[in-house]
Design a protein around this motif. Structure first.
Motif, PDB file in Angstrom:
ATOM      1  N   PRO A 380      26.450  32.169  32.728  1.00 55.04           N
ATOM      2  CA  PRO A 380      27.840  32.256  32.587  1.00 55.04           C
ATOM      3  C   PRO A 380      28.104  32.705  30.974  1.00 55.04           C
ATOM      4  N   VAL A 381      28.834  33.433  30.631  1.00 54.86           N
ATOM      5  CA  VAL A 381      29.031  34.129  29.369  1.00 54.86           C
ATOM      6  C   VAL A 381      29.446  32.940  28.422  1.00 54.86           C
ATOM      7  N   ALA A 382      28.740  32.993  27.381  1.00 56.53           N
ATOM      8  CA  ALA A 382      28.837  31.961  26.265  1.00 56.53           C
ATOM      9  C   ALA A 382      30.207  31.477  25.877  1.00 56.53           C
ATOM     10  N   ALA A 383      31.003  32.569  25.808  1.00 63.33           N
ATOM     11  CA  ALA A 383      32.362  32.511  25.386  1.00 63.33           C
ATOM     12  C   ALA A 383      33.129  33.751  25.818  1.00 63.33           C
ATOM     13  N   PRO A 384      34.428  33.805  26.331  1.00 60.74           N
ATOM     14  CA  PRO A 384      35.227  34.933  26.314  1.00 60.74           C
ATOM     15  C   PRO A 384      35.370  35.794  25.285  1.00 60.74           C
ATOM     16  N   LEU A 696      33.189  31.252  40.295  1.00 63.45           N
ATOM     17  CA  LEU A 696      31.545  31.914  40.355  1.00 63.45           C
ATOM     18  C   LEU A 696      31.478  32.701  38.934  1.00 63.45           C
ATOM     19  N   ARG A 697      32.630  33.231  38.272  1.00 65.51           N
ATOM     20  CA  ARG A 697      32.160  33.942  36.930  1.00 65.51           C
ATOM     21  C   ARG A 697      32.025  33.058  35.860  1.00 65.51           C
ATOM     22  N   ARG A 698      32.564  31.977  36.141  1.00 62.25           N
ATOM     23  CA  ARG A 698      32.517  30.937  35.034  1.00 62.25           C
ATOM     24  C   ARG A 698      31.251  30.016  35.184  1.00 62.25           C
ATOM     25  N   GLY A 699      30.526  30.225  36.132  1.00 66.99           N
ATOM     26  CA  GLY A 699      29.162  29.462  36.511  1.00 66.99           C
ATOM     27  C   GLY A 699      29.246  28.403  37.306  1.00 66.99           C
ATOM     28  N   SER A 700      30.508  28.038  37.958  1.00 70.31           N
ATOM     29  CA  SER A 700      30.700  26.751  38.834  1.00 70.31           C
ATOM     30  C   SER A 700      30.416  27.380  40.335  1.00 70.31           C
ATOM     31  N   ARG A 701      29.080  27.097  40.506  1.00 67.82           N
ATOM     32  CA  ARG A 701      28.731  28.015  41.786  1.00 67.82           C
ATOM     33  C   ARG A 701      28.983  27.017  42.734  1.00 67.82           C
TER      34      ARG A 701
END
Length: 977
Positions: A380-384, A696-701
């Motif tokens: 997940p990206v650390a910050a947008p 999914l993009r923010r890592g909440s699989r």
């Protein structure tokens, strides 16, 4: 094969068992062993059967070099002992001349003269046997097409002849005729020829999968994109991982590359990685590798040549590396075929495929649309990234001060500033500004820790968030910032209280933890000197939030008033000091408290006032979240239209802010619910998949896979079976799923939905295999026997549909044992009744005893349900059981027992009323009872009396549709009198 057959009966049984296996190494090796076993017997017929099975395994296992060798043995046996070949064996032998011709064409080391000699052998044999020559001319045409000669005459000599019983099946010949027109550049005529196969009217072992793969590009070129999409989903499933259909897989990869679906193409390539090493047919391999190269070439042209991909075993591959390897191998294969054939046909065909430009920029092939950037799951990206470059100042002191100002306001752009600062501070050459307004480096490190902690909390990583907040508090203390330290400790208290509780009464334990957190926050507040208004307002907000979360956990009425009291303190203070963001936050807490206490109208009144305030005074970034909450309130009030409007507006406004400023995944999920209430399931499906993509993009699989699971179920409910299967295939191929890192029950749910979709798509074999595997796994779910009962019951029914009633009985017994621990009355009753019906329907009187045993079990379940005062969702279990007794006995020819059971069912049902939804069920029971009595028991008079009475009753009640089958049966009985 564990032990070799000792008798011919055992050999034949082993051959039958092997015939049920899928084509591949296991089936082929077993077939080889069975030939060895057959040679021990002094009889030629068992050996003939074993050799036929082995040739089939080689043919459909993509091993063309071995097929002609086996056929040569069969032909020798035929020449030596023609009398042992009965009509069926003789037919199979002459049919397989074509198999050998196909195999020889696929091998470039076989001289062209040998191919022609084999065709002459085939013609001579057919003429000697008095067989028509249309099959021979079919093979002659296919050889001409393969070589690249002018096929006009060869085509006419074949296509103009009448088919014989040795001709290729209608589906295969349709494909060859269509390909002739396709080669001539006539897409429309080719598609017209293909229509019976594409429509499912003609099929065989390889069809329609083969025709579909060829028809995809003509469909696109003629503007039939929806049809192409539909056939890609269904056709690909018919050929994936199958070595003998590797060319078809290659054409599906090519289709992906030419429709803007490069990411799906790489996904399918990964799924078919076995084909690189399992395809033994040079011709099939050439077709597969060319399709692979079309895909890889396109990916590389788009600038993604360094993406990892799958390829030949033994090394890791990038797209560019694999493309170079594939190009070399495919060029060599094409050159070998051209050298054998004396033409440039195969090189020219490869070039034409590789030179073909994309036909569409983007065609949405699946419910899970991904770009090449999303092929490799990234952390997940650390910050947008900021919305614009201007959002982050260039000056370091200005950047630090702006980040703190935006953080104090709760502004979404603060995250972009912190992200930039984190990058700068971690660089080796970072030099902290010597500026009193900025403060020391330790203070900045504390700020960054606090931001990191907040992001961990947003992902529900509460323990990590608490630790980071505590670490930040210690640094704030070190630089003399007690207000910031107090806020960090208050956040740590809240994060600790929010952590999941492993307790028998989790809600009570969580409420207690939040009560303690609130008390400690109050004490912290009282003991911290020098708080700024913004800091104090935020502390009050945290206090109110803790009590709000306690109410959410406990749903206790006694916890309502304390929340309102704390919110009033917050609002009074924030209003006095004009802390705009905290005023909005406090009002939002009031809305949530009304909602949690069950007063939705009051919540709507409050939120309407808040929306007016936000529009007038801001902060504007609170609007999307507030509209989202209002939408959920409207759903609670069952006003789906208003909910849809609010949620849609919330999504529109969310686009004005950084991607993670608003929980847009939640907005899409709620919109899906609103759409379902409004009867717009297709729109709901789009929102569900969008919600899953964002999670999914923010890592909440886990959340993402849950949303995808709901989307898969909805697509299945909508009859979009292939969409459902394609989505689930994609999800189940994810690395963390394959590695067993995702929740096993969630994965099981995905597999269960896929198995049901396979069943709905009439792939009974694959569905049954998946259900059997799930039943075996769920047997170990000691904490959830009810789910095992359900899965085992469904498995039993599928086994029954396949005629495997012994295994069906075993699965049903597993379901019954699990049902004893966690009752599933209706599901088990449905399963047992269906098994009884299937057994007598398939076996007639021979299956009656076992069917009645199933019904006896269903009867015991009905007794248990009655004792437990269980009410079925559909018809009563007793009525359903009586009706099934009627059907089962009727199938078995026990008509008196059948009639008695059906009359019992009618008595239990009772005559329907005007608004009764049982009218159809009652009418069907009347119809079946009358058919048994009037037709099979040959007593038409009482049957007609029953029918006429039922028709009159239903007509008087306005149930005209239900009378139609009764009227039809009555007319038949009168005609036969």
């Amino acid at each position: 094969m564990t032990t070799a057959p000792q008798t011919t009966d055992e050999l034949y049984q082993a051959l039958q068992e092997n015939d049920r296996r899928p084509y591949g190494r296991t089936r082929t090796v077993t077939a080889e062993e069975l030939v060895d076993a057959a040679e021990q017997f002094a009889e030629p017929v068992p050996l003939i059967h074993a050799l036929l099975e082995l040739q089939e395994a080689y043919t459909y296992g993509s091993e063309p070099r071995k097929s002609p060798v086996v056929f040569a043995r069969l032909l020798t046996l035929f020449d030596e002992q023609p009398d042992v070949f009965d009509e069926r064996l003789r037919h199979m032998l002459f049919w397989r001349f074509k198999w050998v011709a196909n195999a020889l064409r696929a091998l470039p080391e076989i001289p062209l003269a040998s191919l022609r000699q084999w065709l002459k052998e085939m013609r001579d044999r057919y003429e000697k046997a008095g067989l028509g020559l249309q099959p021979y001319y079919g093979q002659a045409y296919q050889l001409a097409a393969h070589v690249g000669e002018d096929t006009t005459l060869a085509y006419e000599l074949w296509a103009g002849r009448t088919r014989t019983r040795f001709s290729d099946c209608e589906a295969c010949e349709i494909c060859e005729r269509a390909l002739y027109h396709l080669t001539a550049g006539d897409d429309e005529r080719a598609l017209r020829a293909w229509e019976p196969v594409l429509a499912g009217k003609e099929s065989c072992q390889e069809e329609p999968a083969r025709s579909v793969s060829y028809a995809l590009l003509p469909l696109l070129r003629t503007g039939r994109t929806d049809r192409a999409r539909e056939l890609h989903l269904a056709g690909y499933r018919g050929c994936r991982r199958n070595p003998s259909m590797s060319q078809e897989v290659g054409r599906h990869l090519e289709f992906c590359a030419l429709t803007g679906n490069e990411a799906r193409g790489l996904e399918l390539l990964s799924e078919n990685r076995n084909l690189f090493d399992e395809v033994d047919s040079p011709l099939d391999l050439l077709g597969f590798l060319t399709g692979v190269e079309v895909l890889l070439q396109r990916v590389e042209l788009l600038g993604h040549g360094e993406l990892p991909t799958v390829g030949y075993a033994g090394r890791t591959w990038t797209v560019a590396g694999l493309r170079a390897e594939v190009r070399g191998r495919a060029d060599d294969l094409a050159a070998r075929f051209d050298a054998r054939n004396g033409t440039t046909a195969h090189t020219d065909r490869r070039k034409a495929r590789l030179d073909r430009a994309p036909l569409l920029d983007a065609l949405e092939l699946t419910l899970r649309t991904r770009s090449l950037d999303e092929v490799v799951p990234a952390a997940p990206v650390a910050a947008p990234a900021p919305r614009t470059a201007a959002a982050v100042p260039d000056s370091l002191p200005e950047l630090i001060l702006k980040a703190r100002m935006l953080e104090e306001q709760g502004h979404p752009d603060a995250k972009a500033c912190w992200a930039r600062l984190r990058t700068l501070v971690t660089a080796r050459d970072y030099t902290h500004p010597d500026d009193p307004a900025v403060g020391p480096l330790v203070q900045l490190r504390a700020d960054l820790l606090a931001d990191e902690a907040s992001r961990a909390g947003e992902k529900d990583e509460f323990a990590e968030a608490a630790d980071l907040h505590e670490e930040a508090a210690a640094l704030y203390d070190a630089v003399g910032e007690p207000g910031h330290a107090a806020l960090a400790r208050a956040c740590a208290l809240l994060a600790t209280a929010e952590a999941p509780v492993q307790d028998a009464d989790g809600a009570e334990a969580k409420a207690a933890a939040l009560t303690a957190a609130h008390e400690n926050m109050v004490r912290l507040h009282d003991e911290t000197p020098g708080l700024t208004p913004a800091q104090e307002a935020r502390l009050l907000r945290l206090r109110a939030t803790a009590l709000g979360l306690r109410l959410q956990a406990s749903r206790s009425e006694e916890h309502v008033a304390p929340v309102f009291a704390e919110v009033d303190l917050l609002l009074a203070f924030a209003t006095r000091h004009d802390v705009v963001g905290q005023i909005s936050g406090g009002l939002l807490l009031r809305v949530s408290t009304y909602a949690l206490s069950g007063d939705l109208p009051a919540a709507v009144t409050e939120i309407d006032a808040l929306l007016d305030r936000l529009k007038a005074h801001g902060p504007a970034w609170h609007l999307p979240r507030t509209l989202g909450l209002r939408g959920r309130l409207q759903l609670g009030l069952r006003d789906a239209q208003a909910a849809h409007a609010d949620l849609t507006e919330g999504l529109r406004l969310a686009a004005d802010w950084p991607a993670d400023a608003v929980d847009t995944a939640r907005l899409h999920g709620d919109l899906a619910e609103a759409c379902m209430h409004l009867g717009r399931p297709d729109e709901a499906l789009r929102h569900l998949t969008r919600s899953a993509e964002l999670e999914l993009r923010r890592g909440s699989r886990t959340d993402a896979f849950c949303a995808y699971s709901n989307a898969a179920q909805l697509s299945l409910d909508l009859g979009r079976v292939e969409d459902c299967i394609a989505l689930l295939d994609s999800l189940l191929a994810e690395p963390d799923v394959v590695a067993g890192e995702l929740d096993d029950r969630l994965v099981a749910q995905l597999r269960l939905t896929r198995a049901r979709a396979l069943h709905a798509g009439e792939d009974l074999k694959a569905a049954t295999a998946e259900f059997v595997a799930l039943a075996a796994e769920s047997a170990g779910w000691d904490d959830d026997p009810g789910s095992h009962a359900m899965i085992a019951a469904e498995t039993a029914v599928l086994l029954g549909e396949s005629g495997e009633f012994g295994r069906a009985r075993e699965a049903a017994d597993q379901a019954l044992a699990a049902h004893a621990q966690a009752p599933r009355y209706e599901q088990l009753s449905n399963c047992l009744r269906e098994l009884a019906r299937l057994q007598t329907q398939q076996q007639g009187p021979d299956g009656l005893a076992d069917a009645l045993a199933f019904l006896a079990d269903a009867g015991r379940i009905a007794d248990e349900a009655r004792a437990a005062e269980y009410e079925a969702h559909g018809r009563s279990l007793d009525t359903a059981l009586a009706y099934e007794h009627g059907r089962v006995n009727a199938f078995a020819g026990e008509y008196e027992d059948a009639l008695a059971a059906l009359e019992k069912a009618l008595a239990l049902l009772g005559e329907p009323g005007r608004e009764d939804d049982r009218a159809g069920e009652w009418a069907e029971c009347v119809r079946l009872a009358s058919a048994v009595e009037g037709i099979y028991l040959e007593r038409p008079a009482p049957a007609l009396t029953r029918l006429d009475a039922a028709i009159s009753h239903l007509t008087a009640l306005g149930h005209s549709e239900e009378t139609e089958p009764l009227t039809s049966l009555a007319a038949r009985l009168r005609d036969e009198e």
